[in-house]
Design a protein around this motif. Structure first.
Motif, PDB file in Angstrom:
ATOM      1  N   GLY A 138       9.706 -40.329 -19.419  1.00  0.00           N
ATOM      2  CA  GLY A 138      10.951 -41.025 -19.117  1.00  0.00           C
ATOM      3  C   GLY A 138      11.199 -42.181 -20.070  1.00  0.00           C
ATOM      4  O   GLY A 138      12.310 -42.347 -20.581  1.00  0.00           O
ATOM      5  N   CYS A 139      10.153 -42.984 -20.317  1.00  0.00           N
ATOM      6  CA  CYS A 139      10.277 -44.100 -21.266  1.00  0.00           C
ATOM      7  C   CYS A 139      10.658 -43.594 -22.651  1.00  0.00           C
ATOM      8  O   CYS A 139      11.532 -44.157 -23.320  1.00  0.00           O
ATOM      9  N   SER A 140       9.990 -42.535 -23.090  1.00  0.00           N
ATOM     10  CA  SER A 140      10.235 -41.989 -24.421  1.00  0.00           C
ATOM     11  C   SER A 140      11.665 -41.501 -24.562  1.00  0.00           C
ATOM     12  O   SER A 140      12.329 -41.750 -25.585  1.00  0.00           O
ATOM     13  N   VAL A 141      12.179 -40.807 -23.537  1.00  0.00           N
ATOM     14  CA  VAL A 141      13.547 -40.281 -23.587  1.00  0.00           C
ATOM     15  C   VAL A 141      14.557 -41.422 -23.627  1.00  0.00           C
ATOM     16  O   VAL A 141      15.497 -41.417 -24.439  1.00  0.00           O
ATOM     17  N   VAL A 142      14.367 -42.419 -22.746  1.00  0.00           N
ATOM     18  CA  VAL A 142      15.298 -43.549 -22.694  1.00  0.00           C
ATOM     19  C   VAL A 142      15.331 -44.287 -24.024  1.00  0.00           C
ATOM     20  O   VAL A 142      16.400 -44.616 -24.558  1.00  0.00           O
ATOM     21  N   ILE A 143      14.154 -44.531 -24.596  1.00  0.00           N
ATOM     22  CA  ILE A 143      14.066 -45.313 -25.835  1.00  0.00           C
ATOM     23  C   ILE A 143      14.586 -44.519 -27.029  1.00  0.00           C
ATOM     24  O   ILE A 143      15.369 -45.029 -27.837  1.00  0.00           O
ATOM     25  N   CYS A 144      14.160 -43.268 -27.138  1.00  0.00           N
ATOM     26  CA  CYS A 144      14.527 -42.470 -28.310  1.00  0.00           C
ATOM     27  C   CYS A 144      16.022 -42.180 -28.372  1.00  0.00           C
ATOM     28  O   CYS A 144      16.599 -42.105 -29.459  1.00  0.00           O
ATOM     29  N   PHE A 145      16.667 -42.038 -27.228  1.00  0.00           N
ATOM     30  CA  PHE A 145      18.088 -41.717 -27.238  1.00  0.00           C
ATOM     31  C   PHE A 145      18.970 -42.963 -27.319  1.00  0.00           C
ATOM     32  O   PHE A 145      20.181 -42.874 -27.174  1.00  0.00           O
ATOM     33  N   LYS A 146      18.336 -44.144 -27.549  1.00  0.00           N
ATOM     34  CA  LYS A 146      19.132 -45.332 -27.839  1.00  0.00           C
ATOM     35  C   LYS A 146      19.810 -45.203 -29.194  1.00  0.00           C
ATOM     36  O   LYS A 146      20.847 -45.797 -29.449  1.00  0.00           O
ATOM     37  N   ASP A 147      19.195 -44.430 -30.080  1.00  0.00           N
ATOM     38  CA  ASP A 147      19.724 -44.263 -31.440  1.00  0.00           C
ATOM     39  C   ASP A 147      19.841 -42.770 -31.727  1.00  0.00           C
ATOM     40  O   ASP A 147      18.838 -42.073 -31.832  1.00  0.00           O
ATOM     41  N   LYS A 148      21.066 -42.282 -31.845  1.00  0.00           N
ATOM     42  CA  LYS A 148      21.280 -40.854 -32.085  1.00  0.00           C
ATOM     43  C   LYS A 148      20.789 -40.418 -33.460  1.00  0.00           C
ATOM     44  O   LYS A 148      20.575 -39.237 -33.713  1.00  0.00           O
ATOM     45  N   ASN A 149      20.601 -41.380 -34.355  1.00  0.00           N
ATOM     46  CA  ASN A 149      20.123 -41.066 -35.703  1.00  0.00           C
ATOM     47  C   ASN A 149      18.607 -41.187 -35.821  1.00  0.00           C
ATOM     48  O   ASN A 149      18.064 -41.142 -36.925  1.00  0.00           O
ATOM     49  N   PHE A 150      17.928 -41.363 -34.682  1.00  0.00           N
ATOM     50  CA  PHE A 150      16.478 -41.535 -34.694  1.00  0.00           C
ATOM     51  C   PHE A 150      15.789 -40.282 -35.247  1.00  0.00           C
ATOM     52  O   PHE A 150      16.077 -39.169 -34.846  1.00  0.00           O
ATOM     53  N   LYS A 151      14.884 -40.520 -36.203  1.00  0.00           N
ATOM     54  CA  LYS A 151      14.102 -39.429 -36.782  1.00  0.00           C
ATOM     55  C   LYS A 151      12.616 -39.755 -36.668  1.00  0.00           C
ATOM     56  O   LYS A 151      12.195 -40.900 -36.885  1.00  0.00           O
ATOM     57  N   LEU A 152      11.828 -38.754 -36.316  1.00  0.00           N
ATOM     58  CA  LEU A 152      10.394 -38.940 -36.132  1.00  0.00           C
ATOM     59  C   LEU A 152       9.692 -38.845 -37.486  1.00  0.00           C
ATOM     60  O   LEU A 152       9.803 -37.844 -38.187  1.00  0.00           O
ATOM     61  N   SER A 153       9.000 -39.923 -37.856  1.00  0.00           N
ATOM     62  CA  SER A 153       8.228 -39.924 -39.106  1.00  0.00           C
ATOM     63  C   SER A 153       6.760 -40.117 -38.773  1.00  0.00           C
ATOM     64  O   SER A 153       6.390 -41.132 -38.173  1.00  0.00           O
ATOM     65  N   PHE A 154       5.929 -39.145 -39.122  1.00  0.00           N
ATOM     66  CA  PHE A 154       4.521 -39.179 -38.736  1.00  0.00           C
ATOM     67  C   PHE A 154       3.694 -39.872 -39.818  1.00  0.00           C
ATOM     68  O   PHE A 154       3.648 -39.438 -40.960  1.00  0.00           O
ATOM     69  N   ASN A 155       3.060 -40.960 -39.434  1.00  0.00           N
ATOM     70  CA  ASN A 155       2.139 -41.684 -40.293  1.00  0.00           C
ATOM     71  C   ASN A 155       0.916 -42.006 -39.434  1.00  0.00           C
ATOM     72  O   ASN A 155       0.977 -42.902 -38.572  1.00  0.00           O
ATOM     73  N   PRO A 156      -0.193 -41.269 -39.598  1.00  0.00           N
ATOM     74  CA  PRO A 156      -1.354 -41.411 -38.700  1.00  0.00           C
ATOM     75  C   PRO A 156      -1.840 -42.857 -38.543  1.00  0.00           C
ATOM     76  O   PRO A 156      -2.113 -43.299 -37.418  1.00  0.00           O
ATOM     77  N   ALA A 157      -1.922 -43.599 -39.642  1.00  0.00           N
ATOM     78  CA  ALA A 157      -2.432 -44.976 -39.576  1.00  0.00           C
ATOM     79  C   ALA A 157      -1.502 -45.867 -38.766  1.00  0.00           C
ATOM     80  O   ALA A 157      -1.959 -46.642 -37.904  1.00  0.00           O
ATOM     81  N   LEU A 158      -0.199 -45.764 -39.006  1.00  0.00           N
ATOM     82  CA  LEU A 158       0.753 -46.608 -38.291  1.00  0.00           C
ATOM     83  C   LEU A 158       0.890 -46.191 -36.833  1.00  0.00           C
ATOM     84  O   LEU A 158       1.061 -47.036 -35.946  1.00  0.00           O
TER      85      LEU A 158
END
Length: 303
Positions: A138-158
């Motif tokens: 639920g938290c992830s959905v609410v937060i991620c859909f705050k920005d329709k241009n949100f893109k997932l960038s995978f950086n293991p260290a960060l």
């Protein structure tokens, strides 16, 4: 009552962030904005200590039964702030919060189950674990859909660093709770934690960043005085969480405060406070909020 208190202190945290962001615009440094916030919070705790009949001469307090790690809460607070600054610069405003939520939920559940850091063992059932899962989704959905241009960038260290920030906040709550037990005062524990964090931030500003003089810009600013009160919310959070954590458990305290934080963030977006672009809540966020609410509700049931 303690669940409601967890919700309220979590609800206030986005307002602290909003006020601190205004301070950052004045002093042109996130570290200095944090320094101002901690100074205000520390001043409030001094007043509360005096009003409750305590001496603010912390050197005279009795630390006989305290162990060295009971004083690490302030360092973890500074680590969380510093790492968050880096993560927001590298990953944007959304992904770090999701990673923080994940780290905080997982670490707080582990602490509760095994009674780590001298915390009382809490028993959870499958129904509760499903609740934790729904809270995260639920938290992830609410937060991620705050920005329709949100893109997932995978950086293991960060990503690992983001999760560790969440772990740090859970561990900090436990450490401050332990310190409060040994000092017989949550106020004293919060004061020590804030004092250590403030000292570390002063050292960084003076000897590492060397931008301490930027604080003088406050005297020239035309911003309203209340923007400097973000530290009040931070001090109340640290004080309250040391009272709540041993009663309802680390995980419940974390989740209910996260619930409040999400609600507070949504309200700030909808109203457009602190100069934030006004945004209406969308249907995806409503779904996420429902999942979050159901998950929090499921955590209250034991069988």
């Amino acid at each position: 009552m303690f669940y409601a208190l967890s919700f309220v202190i979590g609800f206030l945290l986005p307002f602290q962030t909003g006020l601190n962001s205004r301070v950052k615009n004045v002093v042109t440094s996130a570290f200095l904005a944090s320094l101002v916030s901690f100074f205000i919070g520390l001043s409030l705790l001094c007043v509360l200590l005096l009003l409750n009949g305590y001496s603010i001469n912390f050197m005279a307090w009795n630390y006989e039964n305290a162990r060295f790690w009971h004083f690490f809460g302030g360092f973890l607070g500074v680590f969380g702030i510093s790492a968050a600054i880096l993560l927001f610069a590298k990953l944007g405003a959304i992904l770090p919060i999701v990673l923080l939520v994940l780290g905080q939920i997982v670490s707080s559940v582990i602490i509760d189950i095994y009674g780590l850091l001298d915390m009382q063992i809490k028993n959870y059932n499958a129904f509760n674990f499903l609740g934790f899962f729904l809270v995260f989704i639920g938290c992830s959905v609410v937060i991620c859909f705050k920005d329709k241009n949100f893109k997932l960038s995978f950086n293991p260290a960060l990503w690992l660093l983001g999760i560790l920030v969440g772990v740090a906040f859970s561990v900090q709550a436990c450490i401050n709770t332990n310190l409060s037990n040994h000092l017989f005062s949550s106020l004293k524990a919060a004061f020590i934690s804030f004092g250590i964090a403030f000292s570390v931030l002063c050292f960084i500003a003076i000897f590492v960043l060397r931008n301490f003089k930027n604080l003088l810009k406050i005297t020239l600013s035309k911003e309203p005085f209340y923007i400097y009160f973000g530290g009040i919310f931070g001090a109340l959070y640290v004080y309250a969480i040391t009272i709540i954590t041993p009663i309802i458990g680390v995980a419940n305290a974390s989740v209910w405060s996260l619930f409040g934080m999400i609600v507070g963030g949504i309200i700030i977006d909808m109203v457009g406070l602190f100069g934030v672009l006004q945004k209406s809540i969308n249907k995806e966020q409503i779904l996420g909020f429902i999942l979050l609410f159901v998950g929090v509700w499921m955590l209250k049931f034991t069988f």
